[in-house]
Design a protein around this motif. Structure first.
Motif, PDB file in Angstrom:
ATOM      1  N   LEU A  99      12.542  59.759  72.521  1.00 22.52           N
ATOM      2  CA  LEU A  99      13.804  60.496  72.498  1.00 22.52           C
ATOM      3  C   LEU A  99      13.566  61.986  72.694  1.00 22.52           C
ATOM      4  N   PRO A 104      17.448  61.263  76.636  1.00 25.43           N
ATOM      5  CA  PRO A 104      18.351  60.470  77.481  1.00 25.43           C
ATOM      6  C   PRO A 104      19.818  60.808  77.259  1.00 25.43           C
ATOM      7  N   LYS A 105      20.598  60.734  78.320  1.00 25.59           N
ATOM      8  CA  LYS A 105      22.041  60.957  78.224  1.00 25.59           C
ATOM      9  C   LYS A 105      22.712  59.674  77.746  1.00 25.59           C
ATOM     10  N   VAL A 106      23.658  59.808  76.835  1.00 24.51           N
ATOM     11  CA  VAL A 106      24.338  58.629  76.301  1.00 24.51           C
ATOM     12  C   VAL A 106      25.753  58.488  76.856  1.00 24.51           C
ATOM     13  N   ARG A 107      26.179  59.448  77.644  1.00 27.08           N
ATOM     14  CA  ARG A 107      27.520  59.387  78.225  1.00 27.08           C
ATOM     15  C   ARG A 107      27.439  59.009  79.704  1.00 27.08           C
ATOM     16  N   HIS A 109      27.749  55.956  81.042  1.00 24.12           N
ATOM     17  CA  HIS A 109      27.188  54.643  81.355  1.00 24.12           C
ATOM     18  C   HIS A 109      28.241  53.554  81.150  1.00 24.12           C
ATOM     19  N   TRP A 114      24.972  49.405  79.198  1.00 21.58           N
ATOM     20  CA  TRP A 114      24.611  49.280  77.792  1.00 21.58           C
ATOM     21  C   TRP A 114      24.201  47.850  77.441  1.00 21.58           C
ATOM     22  N   PHE A 215      19.323  53.226  84.954  1.00 24.77           N
ATOM     23  CA  PHE A 215      19.162  54.496  84.246  1.00 24.77           C
ATOM     24  C   PHE A 215      18.132  55.370  84.962  1.00 24.77           C
ATOM     25  N   ASP A 219      15.009  57.120  80.837  1.00 31.83           N
ATOM     26  CA  ASP A 219      16.088  57.144  79.844  1.00 31.83           C
ATOM     27  C   ASP A 219      16.339  55.765  79.253  1.00 31.83           C
ATOM     28  N   LEU A 223      16.181  54.561  75.254  1.00 34.48           N
ATOM     29  CA  LEU A 223      17.330  53.974  74.559  1.00 34.48           C
ATOM     30  C   LEU A 223      17.028  52.556  74.085  1.00 34.48           C
TER      31      LEU A 223
END
Length: 332
Positions: A99, A104-107, A109, A114, A215, A219, A223
């Motif tokens: 991390l 990593p970007k979490v928005r 996707h 997911w 991804f 990333d 995750l």
């Protein structure tokens, strides 16, 4: 298959592809792997060129040594933290490190993205949990040999070639030799855990490839590692409880994470940028032999002549499966 991915993306699949990478080349590794092949041919006649050619091979060997000696350290840690506790420490530490490194970007996707990461994380967590349960019961070299059968089976299934059925049969002979005619000699529960870890390894390969396509960079790996760590946390707490907070145990857990996850991912990623996928896969097929060496040197786990022959048969079957698949692609 989308082969135009960053060279960083194969990292997730690379560490877990001893034989199936050749059969699933387009899924597990990108065009970047092959794009560098042959670019240094003229320089290969010079000393510098030879060193350049040897560098990725050294990186792969170093990665394999790191993984298996990390597993040996994990075996030493098990009396203090338990098998499930070691898994939790390894995955949690690796998740934190990745991390920080990957951020990593979490928005942005989709649900499908997911869902893929979730499946990848479950496969990763299952693979580690089952393998360490096996390692708690049977020698390291034998555990890795049985685990390698998962990717080998995936390679046979993906290729659908008769010759690979022959290689699978050779591997089966090796497994029978390991069992000595019956797995009671090995501890049947430990053998079953190792075979289960192999099945999860095959699933890991499939979902790591899908994650790499969805991804950017690594990333998805970071995750998925978080998913695996979260899933393992309750099991580790139930088995080990406060033992997981002992400073020396945490330090050893972090060492296992570095040796078995972060360092080999990095080394093999660097190697894949300059090494053909089939060559990489053949070298990864040597993992059982490296594991046997680590078990002998660190854990004092000597192998019988029969065990050594069995491991050699499985290694030979893995190499044969890779080479036959690579030869088929060259003809095509």
């Amino acid at each position: 298959m989308n082969d135009q991915r960053s060279a960083a993306e194969p990292a997730a699949a690379a560490v877990a592809v001893p034989v199936a990478v050749a059969a699933l080349d387009g899924a597990g590794v990108g065009a970047d792997v092959h794009g560098d092949v042959g670019t240094g041919a003229p320089a290969g006649r010079t000393g510098a060129g030879r060193r350049t050619a040897l560098t990725p091979i050294v990186l792969v060997v170093a990665g394999g040594l790191s993984v298996q000696f990390g597993s040996a350290v994990a075996a030493l840690l098990m009396p203090k933290a338990g098998a499930l506790g070691v898994v939790t420490l390894r995955l949690a530490a690796a998740a934190l490190i990745l991390l920080v490194i990957c951020r990593p970007k979490v928005r942005g996707h989709s649900r499908a993205d997911w869902g893929t990461v979730l499946a990848f994380g479950i496969a990763m967590g299952g693979m580690n949990t089952l393998f360490y349960q096996a390692l708690d019961r049977i020698p390291l070299g034998i555990a890795v040999t049985l685990e390698v059968l998962g990717p080998l089976a995936l390679s046979v299934f993906a290729s659908r070639r008769l010759i690979n059925v022959v290689w699978a049969g050779l591997a089966l002979v090796g497994v029978v030799l390991l069992g000595g005619g019956g797995f009671d000699r090995l501890d049947p529960v430990g053998a079953a855990y190792a075979l289960g870890a192999g099945a999860m390894w095959a699933a890991y390969i499939v979902f790591s490839a899908r994650t790499g396509r969805r991804f950017p960079q690594a990333d998805g790996l970071a995750l998925a590692m978080v998913v695996a760590a979260v899933l393992s946390l309750p099991l580790g707490i139930i088995e080990s409880g406060a033992k997981l907070t002992v400073p020396s145990t945490v330090a050893l857990g972090a060492a296992v994470a570095l040796l078995s996850s972060v360092l080999p991912y990095t080394l093999e990623l660097m190697a894949l940028r300059r090494l053909p996928a089939p060559t990489f896969a053949v070298m990864m097929s040597l993992e059982p032999a490296i594991a046997a060496g680590a078990g002998f040197l660190i854990l004092d786990q000597a192998l019988s002549t029969t065990d050594a022959l069995a491991i050699a048969l499985v290694i030979g079957a893995s190499m044969g499966a890779v080479r036959s698949q690579a030869g088929r692609r060259r003809k095509e």
